[in-house]
Design a protein around this motif. Sequence first.
Motif, PDB file in Angstrom:
ATOM      1  N   PRO A   1      10.677  16.751  -3.738  1.00  0.00           N
ATOM      2  CA  PRO A   1       9.964  16.389  -4.969  1.00  0.00           C
ATOM      3  C   PRO A   1      10.944  15.993  -6.071  1.00  0.00           C
ATOM      4  O   PRO A   1      11.987  16.622  -6.249  1.00  0.00           O
ATOM      5  CB  PRO A   1       9.207  17.671  -5.333  1.00  0.00           C
ATOM      6  N   LEU A   2      10.594  14.926  -6.780  1.00  0.00           N
ATOM      7  CA  LEU A   2      11.430  14.437  -7.883  1.00  0.00           C
ATOM      8  C   LEU A   2      10.566  14.354  -9.128  1.00  0.00           C
ATOM      9  O   LEU A   2       9.601  13.595  -9.189  1.00  0.00           O
ATOM     10  CB  LEU A   2      12.001  13.056  -7.545  1.00  0.00           C
ATOM     11  N   ASP A   3      10.893  15.174 -10.124  1.00  0.00           N
ATOM     12  CA  ASP A   3      10.154  15.150 -11.387  1.00  0.00           C
ATOM     13  C   ASP A   3      10.578  13.933 -12.212  1.00  0.00           C
ATOM     14  O   ASP A   3      11.761  13.579 -12.276  1.00  0.00           O
ATOM     15  CB  ASP A   3      10.413  16.425 -12.186  1.00  0.00           C
TER      16      ASP A   3
ATOM     17  N   ASP B   1       7.468  12.181  -4.324  1.00  0.00           N
ATOM     18  CA  ASP B   1       8.073  12.876  -3.194  1.00  0.00           C
ATOM     19  C   ASP B   1       8.912  11.869  -2.414  1.00  0.00           C
ATOM     20  O   ASP B   1       8.387  10.910  -1.846  1.00  0.00           O
ATOM     21  CB  ASP B   1       7.000  13.476  -2.289  1.00  0.00           C
ATOM     22  N   VAL B   2      10.213  12.096  -2.412  1.00  0.00           N
ATOM     23  CA  VAL B   2      11.135  11.211  -1.712  1.00  0.00           C
ATOM     24  C   VAL B   2      11.330  11.753  -0.301  1.00  0.00           C
ATOM     25  O   VAL B   2      11.719  12.915  -0.116  1.00  0.00           O
ATOM     26  CB  VAL B   2      12.480  11.121  -2.451  1.00  0.00           C
ATOM     27  N   ILE B   3      11.050  10.918   0.705  1.00  0.00           N
ATOM     28  CA  ILE B   3      11.167  11.330   2.106  1.00  0.00           C
ATOM     29  C   ILE B   3      12.598  11.075   2.586  1.00  0.00           C
ATOM     30  O   ILE B   3      13.107   9.955   2.511  1.00  0.00           O
ATOM     31  CB  ILE B   3      10.173  10.562   2.992  1.00  0.00           C
ATOM     32  N   VAL B   4      13.227  12.141   3.063  1.00  0.00           N
ATOM     33  CA  VAL B   4      14.586  12.048   3.590  1.00  0.00           C
ATOM     34  C   VAL B   4      14.538  12.290   5.091  1.00  0.00           C
ATOM     35  O   VAL B   4      13.977  13.288   5.556  1.00  0.00           O
ATOM     36  CB  VAL B   4      15.519  13.079   2.917  1.00  0.00           C
ATOM     37  N   GLY B   5      15.085  11.363   5.857  1.00  0.00           N
ATOM     38  CA  GLY B   5      15.089  11.493   7.307  1.00  0.00           C
ATOM     39  C   GLY B   5      13.862  10.853   7.926  1.00  0.00           C
ATOM     40  O   GLY B   5      12.992  10.320   7.226  1.00  0.00           O
ATOM     41  N   LYS B   6      13.793  10.911   9.268  1.00  0.00           N
ATOM     42  CA  LYS B   6      12.677  10.309   9.995  1.00  0.00           C
ATOM     43  C   LYS B   6      12.161  11.265  11.056  1.00  0.00           C
ATOM     44  O   LYS B   6      12.866  12.180  11.487  1.00  0.00           O
ATOM     45  CB  LYS B   6      13.119   9.005  10.658  1.00  0.00           C
ATOM     46  N   GLY B   7      10.934  11.016  11.471  1.00  0.00           N
ATOM     47  CA  GLY B   7      10.357  11.806  12.549  1.00  0.00           C
ATOM     48  C   GLY B   7      10.074  13.241  12.150  1.00  0.00           C
ATOM     49  O   GLY B   7       9.901  13.562  10.966  1.00  0.00           O
ATOM     50  N   PRO B   8      10.085  14.153  13.125  1.00  0.00           N
ATOM     51  CA  PRO B   8       9.747  15.569  12.864  1.00  0.00           C
ATOM     52  C   PRO B   8      10.706  16.225  11.874  1.00  0.00           C
ATOM     53  O   PRO B   8      10.336  17.202  11.208  1.00  0.00           O
ATOM     54  CB  PRO B   8       9.850  16.218  14.248  1.00  0.00           C
ATOM     55  N   GLY B   9      11.924  15.700  11.783  1.00  0.00           N
ATOM     56  CA  GLY B   9      12.895  16.326  10.879  1.00  0.00           C
ATOM     57  C   GLY B   9      12.851  15.810   9.459  1.00  0.00           C
ATOM     58  O   GLY B   9      13.671  16.217   8.627  1.00  0.00           O
TER      59      GLY B   9
ATOM     60  N   ARG C   1       0.797  -1.229   0.000  1.00  0.00           N
ATOM     61  CA  ARG C   1       0.000   0.000   0.000  1.00  0.00           C
ATOM     62  C   ARG C   1       0.833   1.285   0.000  1.00  0.00           C
ATOM     63  O   ARG C   1       0.507   2.225  -0.736  1.00  0.00           O
ATOM     64  CB  ARG C   1      -0.965  -0.021   1.192  1.00  0.00           C
ATOM     65  N   PRO C   2       1.911   1.420   0.794  1.00  0.00           N
ATOM     66  CA  PRO C   2       2.693   2.666   0.749  1.00  0.00           C
ATOM     67  C   PRO C   2       3.240   2.962  -0.649  1.00  0.00           C
ATOM     68  O   PRO C   2       3.226   4.119  -1.105  1.00  0.00           O
ATOM     69  CB  PRO C   2       3.822   2.416   1.748  1.00  0.00           C
ATOM     70  N   ALA C   3       3.719   1.928  -1.333  1.00  0.00           N
ATOM     71  CA  ALA C   3       4.227   2.121  -2.695  1.00  0.00           C
ATOM     72  C   ALA C   3       3.091   2.463  -3.649  1.00  0.00           C
ATOM     73  O   ALA C   3       3.251   3.287  -4.562  1.00  0.00           O
ATOM     74  CB  ALA C   3       4.955   0.861  -3.160  1.00  0.00           C
ATOM     75  N   GLU C   4       1.949   1.856  -3.435  1.00  0.00           N
ATOM     76  CA  GLU C   4       0.777   2.107  -4.269  1.00  0.00           C
ATOM     77  C   GLU C   4       0.379   3.578  -4.224  1.00  0.00           C
ATOM     78  O   GLU C   4       0.067   4.186  -5.250  1.00  0.00           O
ATOM     79  CB  GLU C   4      -0.355   1.223  -3.764  1.00  0.00           C
ATOM     80  N   GLU C   5       0.411   4.159  -3.040  1.00  0.00           N
ATOM     81  CA  GLU C   5       0.029   5.561  -2.908  1.00  0.00           C
ATOM     82  C   GLU C   5       1.049   6.479  -3.586  1.00  0.00           C
ATOM     83  O   GLU C   5       0.685   7.522  -4.136  1.00  0.00           O
ATOM     84  CB  GLU C   5      -0.120   5.899  -1.428  1.00  0.00           C
ATOM     85  N   MET C   6       2.318   6.098  -3.561  1.00  0.00           N
ATOM     86  CA  MET C   6       3.325   6.877  -4.288  1.00  0.00           C
ATOM     87  C   MET C   6       3.098   6.789  -5.792  1.00  0.00           C
ATOM     88  O   MET C   6       3.340   7.752  -6.539  1.00  0.00           O
ATOM     89  CB  MET C   6       4.739   6.379  -3.944  1.00  0.00           C
ATOM     90  N   LEU C   7       2.608   5.632  -6.233  1.00  0.00           N
ATOM     91  CA  LEU C   7       2.394   5.431  -7.667  1.00  0.00           C
ATOM     92  C   LEU C   7       1.307   6.349  -8.210  1.00  0.00           C
ATOM     93  O   LEU C   7       1.331   6.718  -9.389  1.00  0.00           O
ATOM     94  CB  LEU C   7       2.024   3.966  -7.920  1.00  0.00           C
ATOM     95  N   TYR C   8       0.354   6.759  -7.364  1.00  0.00           N
ATOM     96  CA  TYR C   8      -0.718   7.635  -7.822  1.00  0.00           C
ATOM     97  C   TYR C   8      -0.154   8.923  -8.439  1.00  0.00           C
ATOM     98  O   TYR C   8      -0.509   9.295  -9.551  1.00  0.00           O
ATOM     99  CB  TYR C   8      -1.651   8.010  -6.664  1.00  0.00           C
ATOM    100  N   THR C   9       0.700   9.595  -7.698  1.00  0.00           N
ATOM    101  CA  THR C   9       1.250  10.864  -8.200  1.00  0.00           C
ATOM    102  C   THR C   9       2.224  10.625  -9.352  1.00  0.00           C
ATOM    103  O   THR C   9       2.346  11.460 -10.249  1.00  0.00           O
ATOM    104  CB  THR C   9       1.957  11.632  -7.074  1.00  0.00           C
ATOM    105  N   ALA C  10       2.922   9.486  -9.329  1.00  0.00           N
ATOM    106  CA  ALA C  10       3.855   9.200 -10.414  1.00  0.00           C
ATOM    107  C   ALA C  10       3.113   9.031 -11.736  1.00  0.00           C
ATOM    108  O   ALA C  10       3.555   9.517 -12.778  1.00  0.00           O
ATOM    109  CB  ALA C  10       4.655   7.939 -10.090  1.00  0.00           C
ATOM    110  N   MET C  11       1.956   8.350 -11.709  1.00  0.00           N
ATOM    111  CA  MET C  11       1.200   8.112 -12.933  1.00  0.00           C
ATOM    112  C   MET C  11       0.458   9.352 -13.406  1.00  0.00           C
ATOM    113  O   MET C  11       0.358   9.599 -14.610  1.00  0.00           O
ATOM    114  CB  MET C  11       0.196   6.974 -12.703  1.00  0.00           C
TER     115      MET C  11
END
Length: 360
Positions: free
Chosen positions: A155-157, A142-150, A126-136
């Motif tokens: 964005p990657l075109d 949107d590549v997430i860098v880091g964890k938590g509040p930081g 499911r997490p990958a599926e939701e990323m695929l929506y915007t890709a298609m």
Amino acid sequence: MSIPADDESFTRLVGGDADQDERTVEAALRPRTLAEFVGQERLREQLSLVLDAAKARGRSADHILLSGPPGLGKTTLAMIVAAEMGVPLRITSGPAIQHAGDLAAILSSVSEGDVLFFDEIHRMARPAEEMLYTAMEDFRVDVIVGKGPGATAIPLDLPHFTMVGATTRTGLLPGPLRDRFGFTGHLELYEPAELERVLVRSAGLLEVELRRDGSREIAGRSRGTPRIANRLLRRVRDFAEVRADSIISGAVARAALTVFAVDELGLDRLDRAVLTALCRNFAGGPVGLGTLAVAVGEERETVEEVAEPFLVRAGLLARTPRGRVATPAAWTHLGLAVPRDVAFGGGFGEPDLFSAADGP
């Protein structure tokens, strides 16, 4: 995996546990163009219009979703889409994409115009599926860098590409994902006459003499599936070369398929084991799927996904709310007398409201 849209692509995309020679032969039998693809006339016409229009506009084709039972040519059509568009084909599968990062890595390597083929797309996490929506839709991730509040979203075109998804279970695809495909095509099971055309073409490529009655015999046992037809043809060819005169007639095909335990309806060892267990061990049912799988010594998923669909289509097995039941035709096919008191659990012919895993 990236594959150029040329003849090599049809020899590299193979699978299974067969040896290299067998895989090479299987790949060689794949059609390379829509004109060579046998059957599915309406789908071929629709797909041809989609691709020709895209080429005329000088743009990538819309995303394409192909659905239908296994072995009908979804993977082959994906390869044909890339070949017709003259672009590379990149291949992955739903089970291989378990994290959004897996999908991001694949998408970041896609080039302008590429065809990205997703086999078993309904099994994507499911997490990958939701990323695929915007890709298609937006050709962006949107590549997430880091964890938590930081954590930061970068964005990657993406370049414009064509997604070709293949699924055997369209109902498992969420609506938002289905809606992002510009064209959806469903592959139907083949008629025997269409399978005969498949076999004649394959026999020519294999340089095998296949007589009309031989092709008819093989087609009738191929369960409406070109992949099975080609596999049976190769086994009958082996029989003909070793025990006959290398000519595949109706008699030779019948003898060969008897040796390989494929009966006149196309049932194999597992199919007959399921029916035999239902009729002999459980008096025709109803019986839960889990119990039935244990009785034949197979995994539940194997019985449900490999044997059951064809047995249901052939009218030999029925799925009811109380479990699986053998129809009178199943008793007859096994050469057994149909008991007068065969119980269909009061649910025979009713919708399968739920899957009876270990019913009564």
